[in-house]
Motif scaffolding. Structure first.
Motif, PDB file in Angstrom:
ATOM      1  N   TYR A 170       0.838  -1.196   0.000  1.00 25.65           N
ATOM      2  CA  TYR A 170       0.000   0.000   0.000  1.00 25.65           C
ATOM      3  C   TYR A 170       0.878   1.253   0.000  1.00 25.65           C
ATOM      4  N   LYS A 171       0.404   2.300  -0.677  1.00 27.72           N
ATOM      5  CA  LYS A 171       1.041   3.616  -0.638  1.00 27.72           C
ATOM      6  C   LYS A 171       0.040   4.616  -0.092  1.00 27.72           C
ATOM      7  N   ASN A 172       0.330   5.168   1.065  1.00 28.25           N
ATOM      8  CA  ASN A 172      -0.556   6.142   1.715  1.00 28.25           C
ATOM      9  C   ASN A 172      -1.984   5.617   1.838  1.00 28.25           C
ATOM     10  N   GLY A 173      -2.083   4.334   2.174  1.00 25.17           N
ATOM     11  CA  GLY A 173      -3.390   3.730   2.414  1.00 25.17           C
ATOM     12  C   GLY A 173      -4.082   3.143   1.201  1.00 25.17           C
ATOM     13  N   THR A 174      -3.459   3.256   0.017  1.00 25.39           N
ATOM     14  CA  THR A 174      -4.058   2.731  -1.215  1.00 25.39           C
ATOM     15  C   THR A 174      -3.229   1.562  -1.748  1.00 25.39           C
ATOM     16  N   LEU A 175      -3.890   0.461  -2.049  1.00 18.80           N
ATOM     17  CA  LEU A 175      -3.195  -0.700  -2.592  1.00 18.80           C
ATOM     18  C   LEU A 175      -2.612  -0.373  -3.964  1.00 18.80           C
ATOM     19  N   VAL A 176      -1.304  -0.628  -4.147  1.00 22.58           N
ATOM     20  CA  VAL A 176      -0.656  -0.324  -5.432  1.00 22.58           C
ATOM     21  C   VAL A 176      -0.200  -1.567  -6.176  1.00 22.58           C
ATOM     22  N   GLY A 177      -0.140  -2.713  -5.515  1.00 21.67           N
ATOM     23  CA  GLY A 177       0.279  -3.909  -6.240  1.00 21.67           C
ATOM     24  C   GLY A 177       0.487  -5.111  -5.344  1.00 21.67           C
ATOM     25  N   TYR A 178       0.718  -6.267  -6.015  1.00 27.55           N
ATOM     26  CA  TYR A 178       0.876  -7.545  -5.323  1.00 27.55           C
ATOM     27  C   TYR A 178       2.241  -8.148  -5.664  1.00 27.55           C
ATOM     28  N   PRO A 179       3.165  -8.206  -4.724  1.00 28.86           N
ATOM     29  CA  PRO A 179       4.405  -8.939  -4.989  1.00 28.86           C
ATOM     30  C   PRO A 179       4.129 -10.414  -5.294  1.00 28.86           C
ATOM     31  N   THR A 180       3.093 -10.965  -4.625  1.00 30.64           N
ATOM     32  CA  THR A 180       2.698 -12.351  -4.898  1.00 30.64           C
ATOM     33  C   THR A 180       1.275 -12.577  -4.381  1.00 30.64           C
ATOM     34  N   ARG A 181       0.564 -13.484  -5.044  1.00 21.71           N
ATOM     35  CA  ARG A 181      -0.754 -13.916  -4.571  1.00 21.71           C
ATOM     36  C   ARG A 181      -1.125 -15.195  -5.305  1.00 21.71           C
ATOM     37  N   GLY A 182      -2.007 -15.978  -4.695  1.00 18.19           N
ATOM     38  CA  GLY A 182      -2.396 -17.228  -5.335  1.00 18.19           C
ATOM     39  C   GLY A 182      -3.194 -18.097  -4.391  1.00 18.19           C
ATOM     40  N   THR A 183      -3.111 -19.413  -4.612  1.00 20.05           N
ATOM     41  CA  THR A 183      -3.879 -20.385  -3.839  1.00 20.05           C
ATOM     42  C   THR A 183      -2.951 -21.487  -3.342  1.00 20.05           C
ATOM     43  N   ILE A 184      -3.078 -21.810  -2.072  1.00 20.82           N
ATOM     44  CA  ILE A 184      -2.335 -22.924  -1.485  1.00 20.82           C
ATOM     45  C   ILE A 184      -3.204 -24.180  -1.583  1.00 20.82           C
ATOM     46  N   VAL A 185      -2.621 -25.268  -2.023  1.00 22.17           N
ATOM     47  CA  VAL A 185      -3.326 -26.561  -2.060  1.00 22.17           C
ATOM     48  C   VAL A 185      -2.416 -27.589  -1.394  1.00 22.17           C
ATOM     49  N   LEU A 186      -2.828 -28.068  -0.209  1.00 26.59           N
ATOM     50  CA  LEU A 186      -2.032 -29.035   0.537  1.00 26.59           C
ATOM     51  C   LEU A 186      -2.864 -30.273   0.851  1.00 26.59           C
ATOM     52  N   SER A 187      -2.201 -31.423   0.817  1.00 26.72           N
ATOM     53  CA  SER A 187      -2.885 -32.675   1.151  1.00 26.72           C
ATOM     54  C   SER A 187      -2.750 -33.017   2.627  1.00 26.72           C
ATOM     55  N   ALA A 188      -1.862 -32.304   3.346  1.00 33.48           N
ATOM     56  CA  ALA A 188      -1.667 -32.529   4.776  1.00 33.48           C
ATOM     57  C   ALA A 188      -1.088 -31.256   5.385  1.00 33.48           C
ATOM     58  N   VAL A 189      -1.108 -31.183   6.711  1.00 32.82           N
ATOM     59  CA  VAL A 189      -0.515 -30.024   7.393  1.00 32.82           C
ATOM     60  C   VAL A 189       0.959 -29.930   6.999  1.00 32.82           C
ATOM     61  N   ASP A 190       1.384 -28.706   6.625  1.00 27.26           N
ATOM     62  CA  ASP A 190       2.754 -28.582   6.136  1.00 27.26           C
ATOM     63  C   ASP A 190       3.249 -27.145   6.307  1.00 27.26           C
ATOM     64  N   THR A 191       4.568 -26.989   6.222  1.00 33.60           N
ATOM     65  CA  THR A 191       5.186 -25.660   6.209  1.00 33.60           C
ATOM     66  C   THR A 191       5.040 -25.070   4.814  1.00 33.60           C
ATOM     67  N   TRP A 192       4.718 -23.786   4.762  1.00 30.24           N
ATOM     68  CA  TRP A 192       4.495 -23.117   3.472  1.00 30.24           C
ATOM     69  C   TRP A 192       5.013 -21.691   3.549  1.00 30.24           C
ATOM     70  N   GLY A 193       5.433 -21.156   2.395  1.00 29.86           N
ATOM     71  CA  GLY A 193       5.859 -19.763   2.357  1.00 29.86           C
ATOM     72  C   GLY A 193       5.797 -19.208   0.954  1.00 29.86           C
ATOM     73  N   SER A 194       5.835 -17.872   0.834  1.00 31.53           N
ATOM     74  CA  SER A 194       5.802 -17.222  -0.474  1.00 31.53           C
ATOM     75  C   SER A 194       6.541 -15.891  -0.397  1.00 31.53           C
ATOM     76  N   SER A 195       7.048 -15.440  -1.535  1.00 29.51           N
ATOM     77  CA  SER A 195       7.746 -14.158  -1.610  1.00 29.51           C
ATOM     78  C   SER A 195       7.551 -13.563  -2.990  1.00 29.51           C
ATOM     79  N   GLY A 196       7.821 -12.278  -3.109  1.00 31.81           N
ATOM     80  CA  GLY A 196       7.708 -11.620  -4.400  1.00 31.81           C
ATOM     81  C   GLY A 196       8.274 -10.219  -4.351  1.00 31.81           C
ATOM     82  N   THR A 197       8.392  -9.584  -5.513  1.00 35.00           N
ATOM     83  CA  THR A 197       8.948  -8.237  -5.615  1.00 35.00           C
ATOM     84  C   THR A 197       7.985  -7.327  -6.369  1.00 35.00           C
ATOM     85  N   LEU A 198       8.151  -6.019  -6.151  1.00 35.00           N
ATOM     86  CA  LEU A 198       7.330  -5.010  -6.814  1.00 35.00           C
ATOM     87  C   LEU A 198       8.152  -3.743  -6.933  1.00 35.00           C
TER      88      LEU A 198
END
Length: 234
Positions: A170-198
């Motif tokens: 966000y910039k001054n309270g307004t969303l300006v972009g997404y470094p990353t977004r999507g959907t997690i699909v897991l078959s069991a409890v697991d460690t997960w993480g994500s990263s991205g740049t903008l």
């Protein structure tokens, strides 16, 4: 006659002011110099002040120069803000925190943004004249320019199933972009993480906020790591 004399004196005075040169340590300053300092034993010392004092100067004139004691560097005021004129690398800030198990830090209200749980105590590197941490996941910019931002987080006990995740900036309270977004699909409890740049342009005084979404029907999860990195490109 008296009026003519006065007019002549005023004309001479104005001419002197316009063409006057000042030499310190020399009696013959260069014709191109308005002020020339000449010494082999003494130095020119500009005003010296902390970064906080520099930023507090009201409407500094473009071209103003000071010595910033916080960064041990010369700064000049440009139309982009205060610029470190002795800078040899791009100004950066990095915040990072690793969390213990069973911390339930990760907020999980459905489709609801939460601030990155990082504050000034989590700073591991900072060009303090450019960045200041002003809240959880919130950084204020002191130089206009183009910035590369990186954001990442990881969770160690994401349940099985399908769930939405987002990192938003966000910039001054307004969303300006997404470094990353999507959907997690897991078959069991697991460690997960994500990263991205903008990449985004910012002006002096803009506030950047790093936020995330991880849907889990409102049940908090255990954070593993949160990270923020910003580099000024130009």
């Amino acid at each position: 006659m008296i009026k003519k004399i006065i007019a002549t004196v005023l004309t001479f005075s104005c001419s002197f002011i316009i063409n006057a040169q000042v030499g310190i340590g020399t009696t013959s300053p260069n014709p191109s110099s308005l002020l020339e300092l000449n010494s082999t034993t003494q130095t020119f010392v500009p005003p010296r002040m902390s970064n906080t004092q520099m930023q507090a100067i009201s409407n500094p004139l473009i071209g103003s120069v000071i010595y910033n004691t916080s960064d041990d560097a010369l700064y000049m005021r440009t139309n982009l803000g205060w610029e470190n004129i002795s800078r040899t690398s791009n100004p950066t800030i990095s915040l990072n925190k690793n969390f213990p198990g069973s911390d339930t830090v990760v907020a999980t209200q459905t489709n609801t943004y939460a601030n990155f749980p990082l504050n000034s105590t989590d700073v591991i590197a900072n060009t303090s004249s450019v960045y200041s941490v002003t809240g959880n996941g919130q950084i204020t910019i002191s130089e206009s320019g183009t910035y590369l931002m990186n954001a990442a987080f990881s969770v160690e006990n994401v349940p099985s199933g399908t769930r939405k995740f987002v990192i938003g900036i966000y910039k001054n309270g307004t969303l300006v972009g997404y470094p990353t977004r999507g959907t997690i699909v897991l078959s069991a409890v697991d460690t997960w993480g994500s990263s991205g740049t903008l990449v985004e342009n910012f002006s002096v005084g803009d506030v950047i906020a790093f936020k995330y979404v991880l849907n889990n029907d409102g049940t908090p999860l255990d954070a593993l790591n949160f990270n923020i990195g910003i580099t000024k490109l130009k």
